[in-house]
Design an enzyme around this catalytic site. Structure first.
Site, mmCIF file in Angstrom:
data_model
loop_
_atom_site.group_PDB
_atom_site.id
_atom_site.type_symbol
_atom_site.label_atom_id
_atom_site.label_comp_id
_atom_site.label_asym_id
_atom_site.label_seq_id
_atom_site.Cartn_x
_atom_site.Cartn_y
_atom_site.Cartn_z
ATOM 1 N N HIS A 96 32.719 57.432 37.744
ATOM 2 C CA HIS A 96 31.314 57.840 37.622
ATOM 3 C C HIS A 96 30.652 57.707 38.985
ATOM 4 C CE1 HIS A 96 30.252 53.592 37.868
ATOM 5 N NE2 HIS A 96 29.020 53.995 38.097
ATOM 6 N N ALA A 118 45.480 50.776 51.586
ATOM 7 C CA ALA A 118 44.395 49.809 51.431
ATOM 8 C C ALA A 118 43.035 50.409 51.801
ATOM 9 C CB ALA A 118 44.668 48.587 52.307
ATOM 10 N N ALA A 136 45.506 54.639 54.446
ATOM 11 C CA ALA A 136 44.514 53.579 54.313
ATOM 12 C C ALA A 136 43.138 54.050 54.771
ATOM 13 C CB ALA A 136 44.947 52.364 55.125
#
Length: 168
Positions: A96, A118, A136
């Site tokens: 959302h 990450a 990442a």
């Protein structure tokens, strides 16, 4: 194009002011507590069990969700992660988003054998294809085709076919 439903704000205030109408405060608090616990839990099996059974997420076999991963607290059941995928440390997966005049909601589908590096943010309504690698610190704001290397803010396709030994 992301697959999201658009919903106008319920009144004169910004859409986030009406969050409690989307999911009740008790359900949102329960989801938050489970997600918060799982952020620090080292056991991948226990995390996956809690995600499946308590949050209704679609988690495949041998999925590894890293430490500090933050999942959507309102609609976690809209997240699908395919078998043998890795979600890197401190990644955020949203289903959302609130804007001033509306909120949007959409599923996130992560395929099999996907690596998400990450500190990545995945926005609602995107699909990441099987075997894709997302670098990442990327912002995934569009679909990622199967088997590609994608990275950046916003994410871009860097390589069409990824070898099995790619490290991000």
């Amino acid at each position: 194009m992301r697959r999201v439903e658009h919903h106008p704000a319920a009144g004169d205030k910004n859409a986030m002011q009406y969050w409690y109408r989307l999911v009740g405060p008790v359900k949102a608090s329960f989801n938050f507590a489970i997600i918060f616990l799982c952020r620090y839990l080292p056991s991948l099996r226990l995390k996956n069990f809690l995600y499946r059974k308590l949050l209704g997420m679609h988690i495949g076999r041998d999925v590894s969700v890293g430490l500090m991963v933050m999942l959507d607290i309102f609609f976690p059941h809209l997240i699908t992660i395919g078998d043998n995928s890795i979600i890197g440390y401190n990644t955020t997966i949203l289903t959302h988003e609130f804007l001033v005049d509306e909120y949007r909601r959409g599923p996130v589908e992560i395929g099999k054998n996907v690596l998400i590096g990450a500190n990545t943010t995945v926005l609602p309504g995107v699909k990441i294809g099987d075997g894709a690698v997302v670098g990442a610190a990327s912002l995934v704001n569009r679909d990622i085709p199967p088997g590609v290397l994608a990275a950046g803010t916003p994410v871009k396709i860097l390589k069409e076919k990824v070898k099995k030994d790619v490290h991000v």
